[in-house]
Scaffold this motif. Structure first.
Motif, PDB file in Angstrom:
ATOM      1  N   ASN B  57       0.890  -1.148   0.000  1.00  0.00           N
ATOM      2  CA  ASN B  57       0.000   0.000   0.000  1.00  0.00           C
ATOM      3  C   ASN B  57       0.930   1.199   0.000  1.00  0.00           C
ATOM      4  O   ASN B  57       1.521   1.538   1.016  1.00  0.00           O
ATOM      5  CB  ASN B  57      -0.886  -0.012   1.241  1.00  0.00           C
ATOM      6  CG  ASN B  57      -1.799   1.198   1.302  1.00  0.00           C
ATOM      7  OD1 ASN B  57      -1.576   2.202   0.619  1.00  0.00           O
ATOM      8  ND2 ASN B  57      -2.829   1.115   2.102  1.00  0.00           N
ATOM      9  N   GLU B  58       1.063   1.809  -1.166  1.00  0.00           N
ATOM     10  CA  GLU B  58       2.124   2.797  -1.348  1.00  0.00           C
ATOM     11  C   GLU B  58       1.628   4.195  -1.017  1.00  0.00           C
ATOM     12  O   GLU B  58       1.367   5.000  -1.906  1.00  0.00           O
ATOM     13  CB  GLU B  58       2.628   2.736  -2.792  1.00  0.00           C
ATOM     14  CG  GLU B  58       3.958   3.393  -3.024  1.00  0.00           C
ATOM     15  CD  GLU B  58       5.147   2.522  -2.662  1.00  0.00           C
ATOM     16  OE1 GLU B  58       6.262   2.928  -2.971  1.00  0.00           O
ATOM     17  OE2 GLU B  58       4.961   1.446  -2.079  1.00  0.00           O
ATOM     18  N   THR B  59       1.467   4.469   0.262  1.00  0.00           N
ATOM     19  CA  THR B  59       1.043   5.793   0.756  1.00  0.00           C
ATOM     20  C   THR B  59      -0.101   6.386  -0.049  1.00  0.00           C
ATOM     21  O   THR B  59      -0.054   7.520  -0.511  1.00  0.00           O
ATOM     22  CB  THR B  59       2.222   6.792   0.771  1.00  0.00           C
ATOM     23  OG1 THR B  59       2.746   6.937  -0.557  1.00  0.00           O
ATOM     24  CG2 THR B  59       3.298   6.320   1.700  1.00  0.00           C
ATOM     25  N   VAL B  60      -1.114   5.566  -0.206  1.00  0.00           N
ATOM     26  CA  VAL B  60      -2.303   6.015  -0.913  1.00  0.00           C
ATOM     27  C   VAL B  60      -3.315   6.479   0.133  1.00  0.00           C
ATOM     28  O   VAL B  60      -3.448   5.846   1.180  1.00  0.00           O
ATOM     29  CB  VAL B  60      -2.885   4.859  -1.757  1.00  0.00           C
ATOM     30  CG1 VAL B  60      -4.160   5.273  -2.451  1.00  0.00           C
ATOM     31  CG2 VAL B  60      -1.850   4.378  -2.764  1.00  0.00           C
ATOM     32  N   PRO B  61      -4.033   7.594  -0.119  1.00  0.00           N
ATOM     33  CA  PRO B  61      -5.027   8.054   0.861  1.00  0.00           C
ATOM     34  C   PRO B  61      -6.032   6.966   1.220  1.00  0.00           C
ATOM     35  O   PRO B  61      -6.361   6.104   0.399  1.00  0.00           O
ATOM     36  CB  PRO B  61      -5.718   9.218   0.140  1.00  0.00           C
ATOM     37  CG  PRO B  61      -4.744   9.684  -0.871  1.00  0.00           C
ATOM     38  CD  PRO B  61      -3.951   8.490  -1.292  1.00  0.00           C
ATOM     39  N   ASN B  62      -6.537   7.045   2.441  1.00  0.00           N
ATOM     40  CA  ASN B  62      -7.499   6.044   2.916  1.00  0.00           C
ATOM     41  C   ASN B  62      -8.786   6.024   2.104  1.00  0.00           C
ATOM     42  O   ASN B  62      -9.572   5.070   2.213  1.00  0.00           O
ATOM     43  CB  ASN B  62      -7.850   6.316   4.386  1.00  0.00           C
ATOM     44  CG  ASN B  62      -6.690   6.014   5.299  1.00  0.00           C
ATOM     45  OD1 ASN B  62      -5.789   5.278   4.932  1.00  0.00           O
ATOM     46  ND2 ASN B  62      -6.714   6.593   6.490  1.00  0.00           N
ATOM     47  N   ARG B  63      -9.015   7.065   1.324  1.00  0.00           N
ATOM     48  CA  ARG B  63     -10.226   7.099   0.491  1.00  0.00           C
ATOM     49  C   ARG B  63     -10.200   6.011  -0.576  1.00  0.00           C
ATOM     50  O   ARG B  63     -11.221   5.674  -1.153  1.00  0.00           O
ATOM     51  CB  ARG B  63     -10.370   8.469  -0.187  1.00  0.00           C
ATOM     52  CG  ARG B  63     -10.523   9.628   0.780  1.00  0.00           C
ATOM     53  CD  ARG B  63     -10.689  10.940   0.029  1.00  0.00           C
ATOM     54  NE  ARG B  63      -9.512  11.304  -0.752  1.00  0.00           N
ATOM     55  CZ  ARG B  63      -9.423  11.163  -2.072  1.00  0.00           C
ATOM     56  NH1 ARG B  63     -10.430  10.686  -2.766  1.00  0.00           N
ATOM     57  NH2 ARG B  63      -8.321  11.523  -2.708  1.00  0.00           N
ATOM     58  N   PHE B  64      -8.994   5.499  -0.837  1.00  0.00           N
ATOM     59  CA  PHE B  64      -8.852   4.429  -1.821  1.00  0.00           C
ATOM     60  C   PHE B  64      -8.839   3.098  -1.073  1.00  0.00           C
ATOM     61  O   PHE B  64      -7.983   2.885  -0.207  1.00  0.00           O
ATOM     62  CB  PHE B  64      -7.543   4.586  -2.597  1.00  0.00           C
ATOM     63  CG  PHE B  64      -7.535   5.753  -3.536  1.00  0.00           C
ATOM     64  CD1 PHE B  64      -7.325   7.044  -3.061  1.00  0.00           C
ATOM     65  CD2 PHE B  64      -7.731   5.571  -4.900  1.00  0.00           C
ATOM     66  CE1 PHE B  64      -7.316   8.128  -3.927  1.00  0.00           C
ATOM     67  CE2 PHE B  64      -7.716   6.648  -5.767  1.00  0.00           C
ATOM     68  CZ  PHE B  64      -7.514   7.922  -5.283  1.00  0.00           C
ATOM     69  N   SER B  65      -9.756   2.221  -1.422  1.00  0.00           N
ATOM     70  CA  SER B  65      -9.781   0.918  -0.758  1.00  0.00           C
ATOM     71  C   SER B  65      -9.863  -0.185  -1.796  1.00  0.00           C
ATOM     72  O   SER B  65     -10.877  -0.331  -2.485  1.00  0.00           O
ATOM     73  CB  SER B  65     -10.937   0.830   0.238  1.00  0.00           C
ATOM     74  OG  SER B  65     -12.144   1.177  -0.375  1.00  0.00           O
ATOM     75  N   PRO B  66      -8.781  -0.946  -1.925  1.00  0.00           N
ATOM     76  CA  PRO B  66      -8.812  -2.085  -2.832  1.00  0.00           C
ATOM     77  C   PRO B  66      -9.489  -3.275  -2.160  1.00  0.00           C
ATOM     78  O   PRO B  66      -9.481  -3.399  -0.937  1.00  0.00           O
ATOM     79  CB  PRO B  66      -7.321  -2.368  -3.053  1.00  0.00           C
ATOM     80  CG  PRO B  66      -6.666  -1.911  -1.801  1.00  0.00           C
ATOM     81  CD  PRO B  66      -7.492  -0.796  -1.235  1.00  0.00           C
ATOM     82  N   LYS B  67     -10.068  -4.115  -3.000  1.00  0.00           N
ATOM     83  CA  LYS B  67     -10.682  -5.339  -2.475  1.00  0.00           C
ATOM     84  C   LYS B  67     -10.420  -6.465  -3.458  1.00  0.00           C
ATOM     85  O   LYS B  67     -10.661  -6.326  -4.646  1.00  0.00           O
ATOM     86  CB  LYS B  67     -12.178  -5.157  -2.269  1.00  0.00           C
ATOM     87  CG  LYS B  67     -12.510  -4.367  -1.023  1.00  0.00           C
ATOM     88  CD  LYS B  67     -13.949  -4.465  -0.616  1.00  0.00           C
ATOM     89  CE  LYS B  67     -14.219  -3.837   0.726  1.00  0.00           C
ATOM     90  NZ  LYS B  67     -13.605  -2.530   0.927  1.00  0.00           N
ATOM     91  N   SER B  68      -9.940  -7.594  -2.930  1.00  0.00           N
ATOM     92  CA  SER B  68      -9.652  -8.750  -3.770  1.00  0.00           C
ATOM     93  C   SER B  68     -10.477  -9.928  -3.278  1.00  0.00           C
ATOM     94  O   SER B  68     -10.065 -10.642  -2.360  1.00  0.00           O
ATOM     95  CB  SER B  68      -8.160  -9.066  -3.717  1.00  0.00           C
ATOM     96  OG  SER B  68      -7.844 -10.151  -4.559  1.00  0.00           O
ATOM     97  N   PRO B  69     -11.641 -10.161  -3.886  1.00  0.00           N
ATOM     98  CA  PRO B  69     -12.489 -11.273  -3.438  1.00  0.00           C
ATOM     99  C   PRO B  69     -11.869 -12.635  -3.734  1.00  0.00           C
ATOM    100  O   PRO B  69     -12.137 -13.602  -3.022  1.00  0.00           O
ATOM    101  CB  PRO B  69     -13.788 -11.076  -4.215  1.00  0.00           C
ATOM    102  CG  PRO B  69     -13.414 -10.231  -5.396  1.00  0.00           C
ATOM    103  CD  PRO B  69     -12.255  -9.385  -4.969  1.00  0.00           C
TER     104      PRO B  69
END
Lengths: 108, 112
Positions: B57-69
């Protein structure tokens, strides 16, 4: 300073010319990649190198690990080679670090 | 076709909205990535997942949330979109034991 530097930033050539794009990097790497991005935006992987030299058609990529330097050569350039060429390095398998790209235009 | 496919290709939305970008690969790769290409065409890693586990997680704002089902899918949800989020987002995949990457065709996000 970016960890991956490319030169030149922009390159114009006449059809048929031999083209060289250079890439220098300052981090330890496991592999180096050359990518091509056409105006439509898609990114295509051209080469992945960890040593020596690779050739595919009119494209040749070389790497010198000791000097932390790679070159991409295009022989007998063609207008369809016009694209942005991006050098990227893998310090690990978990990510790529990209150069700023070289915009190549080949004119007939 | 074997590929990395992203949807949508274009996304225009207003500031403050929440949006998602989807990515799927049928290459059998175990690692998936999100990269951001800014207005100067510079690419930078955002996230990488290996077998559904977040690796980077390369210092991306918390507004970005990845999800891998599952290991074939990696979606990106963005909350409270800002003008500065406008960029092209690329999904990619690879085998973690190998360095060969395949990229999706990109999603051009424009926040107005």
């Amino acid at each position: 300073k970016n960890e991956v530097e490319q030169s030149p930033q922009n390159l114009t050539a006449q059809e048929g010319e031999f083209i060289t794009i250079n890439c220098s990097y300052s981090v330890g790497i496991s592999a180096l990649h050359w990518l091509q991005q056409h105006p439509g935006g898609g990114i295509v992987s051209l080469f992945m190198l960890s040593s020596g030299k690779k050739k595919h058609g009119r494209l040749i990529a070389t790497i010198n690990i000791q000097e932390k330097h790679s070159s991409l050569h295009i022989t007998a350039s063609h207008p369809r080679d016009s694209a942005v060429y991006i050098c990227a390095v893998s310090p690990s398998t978990d990510k790529l670090i990209f150069g700023t790209g070289t915009r190549l235009q080949v004119f007939p | 076709d074997t590929a990395v496919s992203q949807t949508p290709k274009y996304l225009v939305t207003q500031m403050g909205n929440d949006k998602s970008i989807k990515c799927e690969q049928n290459l059998g790769h175990d690692t998936m990535y999100w990269y951001k290409q800014d207005s100067k065409k510079f690419l930078k890693i955002m996230f990488s997942y290996n077998n559904k586990e977040l690796i980077i997680n390369e210092t991306v704002p918390n507004r970005f949330s990845p999800k891998s089902p599952d290991k074939a899918h990696l979606n990106l949800h963005i909350n409270s979109l800002e003008l500065g989020d406008s960029a092209v987002y690329f999904c990619a995949s690879s085998f973690r034991s190998n360095y060969g990457y395949t990229f999706g065709s990109g999603t051009r996000l424009t926040v107005v």
